[in-house]
Structures are given as structure tokens and as C-alpha cells.
Design a protein around this motif. Structure first.
Motif, mmCIF file in Angstrom:
data_model
loop_
_atom_site.group_PDB
_atom_site.id
_atom_site.type_symbol
_atom_site.label_atom_id
_atom_site.label_comp_id
_atom_site.label_asym_id
_atom_site.label_seq_id
_atom_site.Cartn_x
_atom_site.Cartn_y
_atom_site.Cartn_z
ATOM 1 N N SER A 88 47.916 -5.625 43.789
ATOM 2 C CA SER A 88 48.131 -5.507 42.342
ATOM 3 C C SER A 88 47.882 -6.835 41.650
ATOM 4 N N GLU A 89 47.768 -6.801 40.338
ATOM 5 C CA GLU A 89 47.450 -7.985 39.547
ATOM 6 C C GLU A 89 48.279 -7.968 38.269
ATOM 7 N N GLY A 90 48.444 -9.148 37.666
ATOM 8 C CA GLY A 90 49.066 -9.245 36.349
ATOM 9 C C GLY A 90 50.514 -8.800 36.330
ATOM 10 N N ASP A 91 50.864 -8.045 35.281
ATOM 11 C CA ASP A 91 52.251 -7.613 35.089
ATOM 12 C C ASP A 91 52.750 -6.748 36.233
ATOM 13 N N LEU A 121 56.416 -5.853 40.862
ATOM 14 C CA LEU A 121 56.633 -5.526 42.273
ATOM 15 C C LEU A 121 57.264 -6.692 43.031
ATOM 16 N N ARG A 122 56.818 -7.915 42.734
ATOM 17 C CA ARG A 122 57.439 -9.076 43.389
ATOM 18 C C ARG A 122 58.921 -9.168 43.023
ATOM 19 N N LYS A 123 59.229 -8.902 41.763
ATOM 20 C CA LYS A 123 60.622 -8.980 41.309
ATOM 21 C C LYS A 123 61.505 -7.971 42.047
ATOM 22 N N ILE A 124 60.943 -6.798 42.345
ATOM 23 C CA ILE A 124 61.707 -5.774 43.058
ATOM 24 C C ILE A 124 61.861 -6.132 44.532
ATOM 25 N N LEU A 125 60.770 -6.623 45.122
ATOM 26 C CA LEU A 125 60.750 -6.816 46.574
ATOM 27 C C LEU A 125 61.385 -8.119 47.037
#
Length: 444
Positions: free
Chosen positions: A89-92, A97-101
Motif C-alpha cells: 500500500s501507499e500514502g494514507d 495499516l501501519r498504525k493498526i499493525l
């Protein structure tokens, strides 16, 4: 501007060399091109320029948003973890996804798994027969997958999860057998649907999907808001518009962590065993540090031991899991390391060659943990997990696993290498692995 050069051998031969003798490929490139070269042997769809100086690494990491963008993954990698993961994935969407994982893979939540890691290590070690060689990869993978399943699903005991673990092992072994190594990945679609291996790969992937989708459907009936396992966090998430992640997004991210997370961590653990057990003086020094720590039963105390950390860092310096970080595409004309690059070009950083710069690491081919005690390396000098906003999301967990598993084994068990000769690093999927490494458990 500096002139860009390529290796003299044809691209097809470079690809074969990357499979059969990856270390030789990189070292030959380093000898003739001390800063950068066009890596024609790595087929990412466009010309790929490989850099390996701290200065170039910093430019690539810091200029990603301005001049560099994501490039498409080879379809063969997404054959395992799909098109909707944090890696693709890219951008927002990438940031969401990083914030969740991130939470289950970092900080307090990871440290809470210390006892689990030690307990699983003991359980697996105690099942090994005495004085009989075993494959390090299989044992390290067993430990890693049990811990990963606990983090991702909240329990490793459920029959469905044990079935899932076995299927993941089969999938990765099939993928390794079919592709032989990362440079041949682009040939994978031509053979995927042919012969028994290709058909079994597809069937195994479908079985894994069915198990995970069944788990998602079952969770929806009793989802608890205070759960901190990865699946629960993904299912509980709502964006600013109140929209949840789709089942496909959840599936792809779980598969990414179960596949690449497992392969990379397993390789790191195996390399740490190889480095310690072929150096008796390092093994003894490590044992003394653990014995002198005062509280061998407390995982976080073990994790913070300086020499243990230095041993693991030196392992990752000599044998970084992948030999280059995820490539990025040039969006606008830019200069990196004194080389002019144009839209359509792709750039990457070879952390394997970066870690062998003699001005940073004197005697780079010697295993010397003390270098990480004597000096603090910058984020652009030591890059075992990449760097910047697209660095490996599981770096902290991988280090925690390496440290605790190694400390648990060195302190409680007696092992030796089954074979005295050096292990030859080989490509396994996209991983630099000690293929064939065997150890023997001995009486204490």
C-alpha cells in the motif's frame, strides 16, 4: 555527474548467480563498483540501481515522498500475501495499516510476550532427541510460528491455528521449491499452474484463506473490544468515515506477517545459532554474561544484556535477512550519491554491501560483536530492517525473539554444530538463509 556502470556479465547469468551463489554476486559487484551499480540481475520490471553508502541511503530514505514512489511488487510475491497489505500500500492507506499493525509488534505488548517466547523455546528444545542432528530451520520456524500465531490470533492452542501453522509451513516450502530463489520469481507464473507443485501451492493457499475467513466470521459473533491480538485490532478498526477494513485487507496483512515475518525471523534466529556455535569463545562470553545478570528468569532483563544484543546485531550485520531493501521508483529527475536518475528508474539500498564498508566495519568478514559495544552506528550505517516509514514493521519483535531464544538456549542447553564446515548462504524465496544448517543437542 558520475557515470553509472553495470556488471559485465549478461543479466540472465546474473540471475542464476544470485540463486546459486548470492554472496559471490554481491562481493563481485562490490569489488568493481564501490558505491553503486545497475543491478540487471534483479528483475523488478525496470532498470534497478543499487546503492550501498550511508550518504546514498540517507538520500533515498529521506527523499522518498518527494522524488520516490512505490513500485509494483512482482506478482509472484503477491501470490502469497495479496495486493492489500501494508507492504504493497501507499500514502494514507499505508499509514493507516501501519498504525493498526504497530501496537502488537512494539513496546509493552511485545515485551509481554517474553515469557511465551521462553516457554515455547523450552517446549521445542525439550522435544529434541539427544545426540541426533536436526535441521535448525525447522526448529526455529516452529518456535517463530507458534509465537506469531499467538500475537496474531491471541492463542496458539486452538486446533484451527495448529492446522494453519502446518499449512503456512507447506506453502512457504512449496514456494521455495518452485521459485528456487528471488531472482527467478518472474518465471513463477509460467510454471505455477503446471505440474503437481504449482497445483498444490494454489490448493494450500486456498485452504489458508478458508481457515482465516472462517476465523473472521466466527470472531464477528463475539468480538471483544479489549482484545489486543492483531486480528481483533484489525476487525475493531474504523476509519474517519466509520468504515472497517475489508476481509481481504485483513487476510492479506495476516498472510504477510505469517509468511515474510516468519521467514525473515526464522533466518535471523538460525544465523545467530550458527555464529555463536562456531565461535566457542563468543558462546562462553555470552554464557558468562547471562549467568552474571542475576535474574535469568526475567525476559526483559535478558533482552537488555549488552553483549547478547551485540551478538544479535553483529549477526544481522553479517547476514542481513534480505540483501537489499524494497526498491522505490523515481518520480521526478533527481540525484542520488552523485548519480543522475530519471523517472522510470528504480533504486534500492544493498544493506548487505553497506554492512561491509571497511571504513564503517573494519575486517567486515569477521564476526566481532564488540564493534556494536565500541561504537554507535547511525540508522544509515546499520540497516538490518530497512529504514524510514517503510522499514520492517516487525523489527522490534524480530530482535526480541532473536535475543530471548538465543539466551534461553545458551543458558539452559548444550548444542554444537553437526558439521564443522562453513554454511553457504543461499536464497530461499526472498531470504538469505543458512540452508542445511544442522545442530546437535548434547547432554549438559
Amino acid at each position: 555527474m558520475k557515470q553509472v556502470e553495470s556488471l559485465k556479465t549478461p543479466a540472465w547469468w546474473q540471475r542464476i548467480e544470485l540463486i546459486l551463489a548470492p554472496i559471490g554476486y554481491w562481493e563481485r559487484a562490490f569489488e568493481s563498483h564501490p558505491e553503486a551499480f545497475w543491478a540487471k540481475g534483479i528483475d523488478w520490471g525496470s532498470p534497478l540501481m543499487m546503492f550501498y553508502t550511508p550518504q546514498a541511503a540517507q538520500q533515498i530514505i529521506e527523499n522518498r515522498d518527494k522524488h520516490l514512489g512505490i513500485v509494483s511488487f512482482p506478482g509472484e510475491l503477491t501470490a502469497i500475501f495479496g495486493n492489500n497489505s501494508v507492504a504493497t500500500s501507499e500514502g494514507d492507506r499505508h499509514q493507516i495499516l501501519r498504525k493498526i499493525l504497530m501496537p502488537p509488534l512494539h513496546g509493552k505488548l511485545v515485551r509481554d510476550y517474553g515469557k511465551l517466547i521462553c516457554d515455547v523455546t523450552h517446549q521445542v528444545m525439550q522435544q529434541l532427541p539427544m545426540n541426533q542432528p536436526f535441521l535448525a530451520w525447522e526448529v526455529a520456524q516452529d518456535i517463530t510460528l507458534q509465537v506469531l500465531i499467538e500475537i496474531l490470533f491471541g492463542s496458539a492452542q486452538k486446533e484451527r491455528y495448529q492446522h494453519l501453522k502446518n499449512l503456512i509451513v507447506s506453502l512457504l516450502n512449496l514456494f521455495a521449491a518452485k521459485t528456487t530463489g528471488f531472482p527467478l520469481l518472474r518465471f513463477f507464473p509460467k510454471v505455477l499452474g503446471k505440474r503437481n507443485l504449482g497445483q498444490k501451492f494454489l490448493q494450500t493457499r486456498q485452504q489458508i484463506e478458508q481457515l482465516i475467513y472462517a476465523e473472521i466470521a466466527e470472531r464477528r459473533t463475539y468480538l471483544e473490544p479489549d482484545k489486543t491480538d492483531m486480528l481483533s485490532l484489525m476487525m475493531l478498526f474504523r476509519d474517519e468515515q466509520g468504515q472497517p477494513l475489508t476481509d481481504v485487507e485483513i487476510l492479506d496483512n495476516l498472510l504477510l506477517l505469517l509468511s515474510t515475518g516468519n521467514e525473515s525471523t526464522t533466518a535471523a534466529i538460525c544465523w545467530s545459532w550458527y555464529c555463536v556455535y562456531r565461535n566457542p569463545e563468543i558462546q562462553e562470553k555470552l554464557l558468562q554474561e547471562i549467568e552474571n545478570s542475576g535474574d535469568c528468569s526475567e525476559p526483559i532483563s535478558l533482552y537488555r544484556l549488552p553483549y547478547l544484543t551485540a551478538v544479535c546485531n553483529e549477526t544481522l550485520r553479517m547476514y542481513p535477512i534480505t540483501m537489499f531493501i524494497l526498491p522505490r521508483g523515481i518520480k521526478t529527475p533527481t540525484e542520488i550519491g552523485g548519480y543522475e536518475l530519471q523517472p522510470g528508474n528504480i533504486v534500492s539500498i544493498s544493506n548487505y554491501l553497506l554492512h561491509r564498508q571497511e571504513n564503517l566495519y573494519p575486517e567486515p568478514n569477521k564476526f566481532k560483536p564488540e564493534r556494536f559495544i565500541d561504537r554507535q552506528f547511525s540508522a544509515y550505517e546499520f540497516m538490518p530492517f530497512g529504514g524510514g516509514i517503510r522499514s520492517c514493521i516487525g523489527d522490534e519483535l524480530a530482535l526480541y525473539l532473536m535475543n530471548l531464544i538465543l539466551a534461553t538456549i545458551v543458558f539452559n542447553y548444550q548444542f554444537k554444530l553437526a558439521d564443522n564446515q562453513s554454511v553457504k548462504p543461499q536464497s530461499r524465496n526472498a531470504i538469505l538463509a543458512p540452508v542445511g544448517l544442522r545442530l546437535v543437542k548434547q547432554d549438559c
